[in-house]
Each structure stands twice: as structure tokens, then as C-alpha cells.
Write a protein that holds these residues in place. Structure first.
Motif, PDB file in Angstrom:
ATOM      1  N   ARG A   1      -1.349  20.897   8.736  1.00  8.22           N
ATOM      2  CA  ARG A   1      -1.418  21.242  10.261  1.00  8.22           C
ATOM      3  C   ARG A   1      -1.193  22.642  10.468  1.00  8.22           C
ATOM      4  O   ARG A   1      -0.089  23.346   9.925  1.00  8.22           O
ATOM      5  N   SER A   2      -1.678  23.467  11.025  1.00 11.74           N
ATOM      6  CA  SER A   2      -3.079  23.251  11.610  1.00 11.74           C
ATOM      7  C   SER A   2      -4.172  24.333  11.059  1.00 11.74           C
ATOM      8  O   SER A   2      -4.712  25.088  11.642  1.00 11.74           O
TER       9      SER A   2
ATOM     10  N   PRO B   1       1.010  -1.326  -0.133  1.00 10.52           N
ATOM     11  CA  PRO B   1      -0.025  -0.023   0.052  1.00 10.52           C
ATOM     12  C   PRO B   1       0.991   1.287  -0.049  1.00 10.52           C
ATOM     13  O   PRO B   1       1.999   1.396   0.544  1.00 10.52           O
ATOM     14  N   ALA B   2       0.296   2.304  -0.502  1.00 14.23           N
ATOM     15  CA  ALA B   2       1.092   3.669  -0.538  1.00 14.23           C
ATOM     16  C   ALA B   2       0.650   4.101   0.850  1.00 14.23           C
ATOM     17  O   ALA B   2      -0.172   3.925   1.521  1.00 14.23           O
ATOM     18  N   THR B   3       1.721   5.015   1.094  1.00 16.37           N
ATOM     19  CA  THR B   3       1.554   5.722   2.653  1.00 16.37           C
ATOM     20  C   THR B   3       1.035   7.308   2.187  1.00 16.37           C
ATOM     21  O   THR B   3       0.442   7.953   3.367  1.00 16.37           O
ATOM     22  N   THR B   4       1.281   7.804   1.028  1.00 15.53           N
ATOM     23  CA  THR B   4       0.620   8.859   0.684  1.00 15.53           C
ATOM     24  C   THR B   4       0.197   9.083  -0.723  1.00 15.53           C
ATOM     25  O   THR B   4       0.565   7.858  -1.432  1.00 15.53           O
TER      26      THR B   4
ATOM     27  N   ASP C   1       0.387   9.489   7.702  1.00 17.43           N
ATOM     28  CA  ASP C   1      -0.396   9.219   8.844  1.00 17.43           C
ATOM     29  C   ASP C   1      -0.856  10.450   9.357  1.00 17.43           C
ATOM     30  O   ASP C   1      -1.623  10.840  10.392  1.00 17.43           O
ATOM     31  N   ILE C   2      -0.772  11.503   8.469  1.00 19.26           N
ATOM     32  CA  ILE C   2      -1.297  12.743   8.908  1.00 19.26           C
ATOM     33  C   ILE C   2      -2.497  13.063   7.919  1.00 19.26           C
ATOM     34  O   ILE C   2      -2.578  13.751   6.947  1.00 19.26           O
ATOM     35  N   VAL C   3      -3.631  12.726   8.276  1.00 17.48           N
ATOM     36  CA  VAL C   3      -4.915  13.212   7.690  1.00 17.48           C
ATOM     37  C   VAL C   3      -5.678  14.127   8.230  1.00 17.48           C
ATOM     38  O   VAL C   3      -5.781  14.362   9.390  1.00 17.48           O
ATOM     39  N   HIS C   4      -6.171  14.958   7.258  1.00 20.17           N
ATOM     40  CA  HIS C   4      -7.175  15.946   8.021  1.00 20.17           C
ATOM     41  C   HIS C   4      -8.618  15.707   7.080  1.00 20.17           C
ATOM     42  O   HIS C   4      -8.729  15.042   6.167  1.00 20.17           O
TER      43      HIS C   4
ATOM     44  N   TYR D   1     -10.173  14.790  11.612  1.00 26.09           N
ATOM     45  CA  TYR D   1      -9.321  13.922  12.116  1.00 26.09           C
ATOM     46  C   TYR D   1      -8.440  14.497  13.245  1.00 26.09           C
ATOM     47  O   TYR D   1      -7.872  15.550  13.083  1.00 26.09           O
ATOM     48  N   PHE D   2      -8.101  14.009  14.307  1.00 19.07           N
ATOM     49  CA  PHE D   2      -7.224  14.549  15.163  1.00 19.07           C
ATOM     50  C   PHE D   2      -5.747  14.566  14.720  1.00 19.07           C
ATOM     51  O   PHE D   2      -5.077  13.533  14.788  1.00 19.07           O
ATOM     52  N   CYS D   3      -5.380  15.804  14.522  1.00 20.00           N
ATOM     53  CA  CYS D   3      -4.053  15.711  13.757  1.00 20.00           C
ATOM     54  C   CYS D   3      -2.906  16.280  14.353  1.00 20.00           C
ATOM     55  O   CYS D   3      -1.625  16.099  13.942  1.00 20.00           O
TER      56      CYS D   3
END
Ligand code: K7E
Ligand code: CUA
Length: 665
Positions: free
Chosen positions: A578-579, A541-544, A606-609, A646-648
Motif C-alpha cells: 500500500r500504495s 487455510p493460510a492467511t498469507t 486480506d491486503i491483496v494487490h 484490488y481496492f486496497c
């Protein structure tokens, strides 16, 4: 185990409840079976075989229930073969628990049934890793909320749900290649494709001339086609003609192109197609089939003793299509594959009709491609079709080279790497392990090839072992997807979870279960039908996101802007990180149609908004480097706080923007 009197008392009550449950359920099942078989069915005696040594099936089930109850109370117990493993495995069952921070060895992809999704689990831990919405809209991933996925769902019929049953992994050279999963929608006659780079559904086709797709598989060894079986027989086309002439209804076998997802051709057949599997050489595709009587009521559907499994000669069908030997219906070339078709005369029919005991349920081809196993469902046997013989046998019946008697209600078969087959027994609530070559050599109806049976809890549908659908079975873990969980979990109201049970099959032992060990219970949300497992190295899987993989404009911070297109249409572009959003606020007029395009410009995994607008039903989920678009109407003047779902970061709550909707006057 505790000897506390209260516990003993509880245990007795619990055991009694289980016994009662069993008796009740068994009576129901018997009634059902009697109903389906009709008054002419063989005596109940002969369909309920004893397990030898004076032990009846009822005794075994009782024992299973008692063990289940004890296991539930004591955590683990050393009774019999069917308990949790820690105390009785002798240390030769690998630990299925994966320690904190470590990864599972395999991916498992579960169909979600009428939940319409695919669930992803780690095996052997059985931890749920994620869910992939397919035929359902799903807010956590914003699927069916942004324009791209919404348009895809709309174009595929705009239904609010689907019924996913059979996930099939794409293959190269007979091995899972980690590119795609294809899955059917039984409810609306569709097939979807999930892109395994992004774990996201990227195509859904609503197949013409088909009401319900049940069987779905790829062509081995190289994903040349995706095949889909229509289950329900309908008039062709189903436009109001022949509604009161069921004998005119047909069932069709469809072939799709895995890349374009175009429907390439269909074959019309007699009977009612069910489950489908491909050989390993790209020639034959086998379909189980019931209701060759072509009835519309259950009594009619099960009247005869035989139904015909269909074997499709795919290259021969493709040749006919290339030669124009078809009728076009709703834009699809439809080839006549009925028994009377001229294409089925002579020595090389395009569809072979292979008689099996009535109403079989499935077909699964062995990893070496030699045999296709057709489970009896209403017959206690599995019919073994010799695939090589399909091309040469004068009488299709001669392609059935074995028919072991496995137990009651056989539904699905899976495989290890040592020549064993495992079949789920819905009515017996067991998994039976048997030797394939012995079954070929034994008399038909023989129980000799049976190596052992293990109780499962309760009433299994599909069972699946690791990589058993490819040419590389691993022969270690098997999951029984049990339809009922009854007393296995804390009660959660009248709709129970299913119970997927993990069984270790890596040991061949000369004992009651043939070495199978029940390892774990696993409650699942209704109602998975099937699953497929691949080694973790096969999936990348891709990460981004890669912006090359979508059409929307990548919106950088500098590109963030508002563009008025005309009096009533506004385009808003915003970066997201962010943010903050690239626009701290933006203004539109009451009644404007707003198209908002947003890009998560972060490159960090893993930084999803999220991007949510209250009271406008707007909800985007933005993975790193992904861009999504959403179109909505700003129909009420006011101030609307856009926020991130999403809690970022520590400033997640402060991550906001304002949409100002000015009154129209
Ligand atoms: Cu047996 Cu749809 Cu595969 Cu369910 S099907 S069990
Ligand atoms: Cu971005 Cu929370």
C-alpha cells in the motif's frame, strides 16, 4: 398469505404454468426413457409406480409445483412437507441462516462442471465464499495469467477449459485431513490437485491412454492413491490404430500418486467405467460401469439387461506391477484386467465383474465401509454390494446382498450417521430415504426399506450429506444438486441456473418424507455435478503466503530493479505494498521480452494487490507475501500505466507505476 384478489389471480396463473411445465417435462422424460429402453422395455405402467392411496406420481409432482409457486409468492407457506421451513418445522430444524459476522459450520466444495472450477460454499447458509479456478483461466485470481499457473495449464494440455465433476478430499485414517482436493476433468482426461493451504490448484496431470476421466476418488483411509476412471473407450494407444474396430477399444482405471501426481499404473477392462469409490480399508475400489455391450451407439450400449460393476483388488494389482506383469504404453504400466485376462482366472481375480441391472450410474461406499451402493439409473433399484464378500464369494453376483426398489432414475446415494441412505431420483425429482440394514434383510425389489421421499425442484443429479464420504458422517444437512430450476427463480434468459436445495436430515420421523425438510433453494451457475462437505475445523487455510512454498524470488523494496539480460530481454523486479510499487516507473525497449517479478511484501491478512498493464494482457493477483512472475513482449512504444486491481486503501487509485517503452530507433 395475502388474500388480495390480484395475488390469487397471479397464483392461479403461476400454478397453471407450473402444471403445464410439469406435464411437458414429464412427457419429455418419458419419451427419453422409452427411447433409451427401446421397444422391448417393460410397459410404462410398471416403470411408473403409484405412490399408494390412489395418489399418482403426477399428483405429487403437481402438489410440489403448486407449493413451489405459493412459496415463491408468499415467501413462506405452511402447506405440506416440502415448503420452506420457518412455519412448519416445529422449531426442530436449526436455522440455516448465519447471522451477519458469524461463520458457517461447514465448508462445501462444489465441482463447477464445464465451468472447470471448484466453488466453495459455507453450509448451512449456502453463501458462496470463493471459487477456485482449476481447469479454467480466471482473471480475478490471476490464475492462468502468471507464469507459474500458466505453465502448469500449458503442460497439462493447454486447453482453455475442463469439466470438473468429482471433488475428493484427502483423508488420514478415514477422516478428511484438509490437505488437498483432487478433481477430475471429464473433457480432457485430467486430474487436478487443489492445495487447501492456499485454496489454489497446484498440479494438473494429463493422464496418458485416457480421453475422458469421469470417476475420481482417493483411496481410503490414507489417500494412498488417487484413482481415475476413463469413461470413453478408445483404441490403446489412441494413435490411429483400430479406429474402425470398436471391439478393440478399451476403458482404463488409473492410479496416481497423490504427492508426485505421477500416473503409477493402469488397468485395462471390458465395458465402460463411470464413477468410482474406495472401500475404507485400502483394498477394494468399486467402479460403476455401463456399456458392457461395448457398443458405440446408444441402442447398442443399452441392449443387454446387465452391466458389470468392477471391483479392483488394489494390493493385488500393485503386486503385479511390482513383479513386472504389465505392458508399458506411453510410459505407463498397463495391466490386463479384462474378463479373459489370466490375472482374472482362479479364485483371486484382480478385477471382479459384478453383474447389476443395466447402465448403473454410480457407486458410493457407506461411511462404515460395509457396502457399496450402485444406483440403477435405468432400473428403479439400488444394488447393495457387500464389500467383505468381495474376497470370498465364489460367484460375484453373490456379493449383491440387497436391491431395494427406490424410485425412478436413481443416480447417487449419500448417508447419515444413523444407518440411512439417501438416493437421488432424477426422473421422479425426489430424494428417497431408506434403511440400509432393512434393505439388506428385505427381498430384492422390495419397497419396505423406504422411509420417505421428498420432492426436489427439479431432477437431482448428485446429492451429498455432510462428511458422508468419510468415516464421520454428521447426519444433519444434505444438498440436492438439481439439474433444472424451471420456475424457481426470476428468469435470466434461456440458460437457467441450477438449483441446489438444502435439506435438513437430522430428524427421523414417521411421515411422508421420513423427517426430511426442504430448507432453502440456492441458484448456482452452471453446472456443478458433485460436492463434498467438511467441518470447518478440518480445513486450515493460510492467511498469507509462505515464500518457502514457491520458487520465485521474493522482491523486497531494496531489491526492486531492472536488469537487462541481453539485447531483447529484460527482467524487472518490483515490490508491492500500500500504495506503491517498488518502481515508480521503468523503461524497456520496443520489442523487448519482459519478465516481471512482483512480491506483495505486506504481512497483513486480506491486503491483496493487483498488477495490471493495459494493452499487454498482464494481470497479477498478489496475496500478502506472494510473488508472481509474468512474461510478455513490449511491442508497442509508448507509456503504459501499471495499476492495482484490488481496492486496497484510500490511495488505491493512486497506486501506480509507469512502463515506458522506448521506440527501437
Ligand atoms: Cu452423476 Cu459426472 Cu457424478 Cu454428473 S455425474 S450427475
Ligand atoms: Cu493495491 Cu489497490
Amino acid at each position: 398469505m395475502s388474500t388480495n384478489t390480484d395475488t390469487d389471480e397471479e397464483e392461479r396463473t403461476e400454478r397453471k404454468d407450473s402444471e403445464e411445465l410439469f406435464a411437458e417435462h414429464e412427457a419429455q422424460l418419458n419419451e427419453l426413457l422409452a427411447d433409451v429402453e427401446g421397444p422391448d422395455a417393460p410397459e410404462a405402467e410398471s416403470t411408473l409406480p403409484s405412490l399408494g392411496d390412489g395418489v399418482t406420481r403426477r399428483d405429487v409432482m403437481k402438489a410440489g409445483a403448486a407449493v413451489g409457486a405459493v412459496g415463491g409468492l408468499a415467501g413462506c407457506a405452511g402447506l405440506g412437507n416440502n415448503t420452506a421451513t420457518e412455519s412448519n418445522s416445529g422449531g426442530d430444524v436449526p436455522d440455516h441462516k448465519v447471522p451477519p459476522g458469524e461463520h458457517d459450520e461447514y465448508y462445501g466444495f462444489w465441482s463447477g462442471g464445464h465451468a472447470g472450477d471448484i466453488r466453495v460454499y459455507g453450509i448451512p447458509s449456502m453463501r458462496q465464499l470463493t471459487r477456485i479456478p482449476v481447469f479454467n483461466r480466471e482473471s480475478a485470481k490471476g490464475y492462468g495469467h502468471d507464469d507459474r499457473t500458466t505453465e502448469m495449464l500449458e503442460e497439462a494440455g493447454d486447453y482453455t477449459w475442463g469439466d470438473s465433476h468429482h471433488p475428493s478430499l484427502s483423508e488420514t485414517d478415514g477422516k478428511y485431513d484438509g490437505e488437498y482436493i483432487f478433481v477430475n476433468d471429464k473433457a480432457n482426461g485430467r486430474v487436478a490437485r487443489v492445495n487447501l493451504t492456499y485454496f489454489e490448484t497446484d498440479a494438473i496431470v494429463d493422464i496418458p491412454n485416457v480421453q475422458s476421466v469421469h470417476g475420481c476418488c482417493i483411496q481410503s483411509p490414507d489417500t494412498g492413491y488417487v484413482f481415475a476412471n476413463s469413461e470413453f473407450r478408445t483404441p490403446m494407444p489412441n494413435d490411429g490404430r483400430d479406429v474402425n474396430e470398436p471391439e478393440e477399444y478399451v476403458s482404463v482405471f488409473s492410479a496416481l500418486d497423490p504427492e508426485s501426481m505421477d500416473v503409477l499404473w493402469q488397468v485395462e477392462v471390458d465395458g465402460q467405467l463411470d464413477i468410482v469409490d474406495s472401500d475404507k480399508d485400502g483394498r477394494w475400489v468399486l467402479s460403476s460401469s455401463y456399456n458392457d455391450e461395448e457398443g458405440v451407439e446408444v441402442e447398442e450400449m443399452t441392449k443387454d439387461d446387465r452391466d458389470d460393476v468392477k471391483a479392483f483388488d488394489v494390493p493385488a494389482i500393485q503386486e503385479l506391477v511390482d513383479a513386472g506383469e504389465y505392458e508399458e504404453v506411453n510410459g505407463v504400466p498397463v495391466v490386463d484386467g479384462t474378463k479373459e485376462s489370466p490375472h482374472n482366472e482362479g479364485d483371486d481375480p484382480i478385477v471382479r465383474y459384478i453383474p447389476t441391472p443395466k447402465s448403473p450410474h454410480c457407486v458410493e461406499v457407506t461411511p462404515d465401509g460395509k457396502y457399496g451402493m450402485v444406483a440403477g439409473k435405468l432400473s428403479p433399484t439400488v444394488s447393495i454390494i457387500d464389500i467383505e464378500k468381495l474376497a470370498t464369494a465364489d460367484d460375484p453376483a453373490d456379493t449383491i446382498v440387497g436391491q431395494p426398489k427406490v424410485g425412478l432414475g436413481p443416480l447417487h446415494t449419500t448417508y447419515d450417521d444413523r444407518g440411512h441412505a439417501y438416493t437421488s431420483l432424477f426422473i421422479d425429482s425426489q430424494v428417497v430415504k431408506w434403511d440400509i440394514e432393512e434393505a439388506v434383510n428385505a427381498e430384492k425389489g422390495s419397497e419396505e426399506p423406504i422411509l420417505g421421499k421428498i420432492d426436489v425442484h427439479y431432477n437431482p443429479g448428485h446429492i451429498q450429506a455432510v462428511q458422508a464420504m468419510s468415516t464421520e458422517p454428521e447426519g444433519n444437512w444434505l444438498v440436492a444438486l438439481n439439474k433444472l430450476s424451471k420456475d424457481r427463480f426470476l428468469p435470466v434468459g434461456p440458460i437457467y441456473p441450477d438449483n441446489d436445495q438444502l435439506i435438513y436430515i437430522g430428524n427421523d420421523k414417521d411421515d411422508e418424507t421420513g423427517g426430511m425438510e426442504l430448507v432453502a433453494d440456492h441458484p448456482v451457475y452452471p453446472e456443478p455435478h458433485d460436492a463434498i462437505f467438511a467441518h470447518k475445523d478440518k480445513i486450515e487455510p493460510a492467511t498469507t503466503w509462505d515464500p518457502e512454498d514457491y520458487d520465485e524470488e521474493f522482491v523486497s523494496e531494496e531489491d526492486s530493479r531492472v536488469e537487462r539480460v541481453d539485447d531483447s530481454t529484460v527482467e524487472v523486479y518490483a515490490s508491492v505494498k500500500r500504495s506503491e510499487y517498488g518502481l515508480r516507473d521503468f523503461t524497456v525497449q520496443e520489442g523487448d521480452e519482459v519478465t516481471l517479478t512482483a512480491t506483495n511484501i505486506e504481512g497483513t491478512q486480506d491486503i491483496v494487490h493487483g498488477l495490471a498493464i493495459p494493452e499487454h494482457d498482464v494481470n497479477l493477483a498478489l496475496a500478502p507475501q506472494d510473488t508472481r512472475q509474468v512474461t510478455f513482449t513490449a511491442d508497442e512504444p509508448g507509456v503504459y500505466w501499471i495499476y492495482c486491481t484490488y481496492f486496497c486503501s484510500a490511495l488505491h487509485l493512486e497506486m501506480r507505476s509507469r512502463m515506458i517503452v522506448e521506440p527501437s530507433e
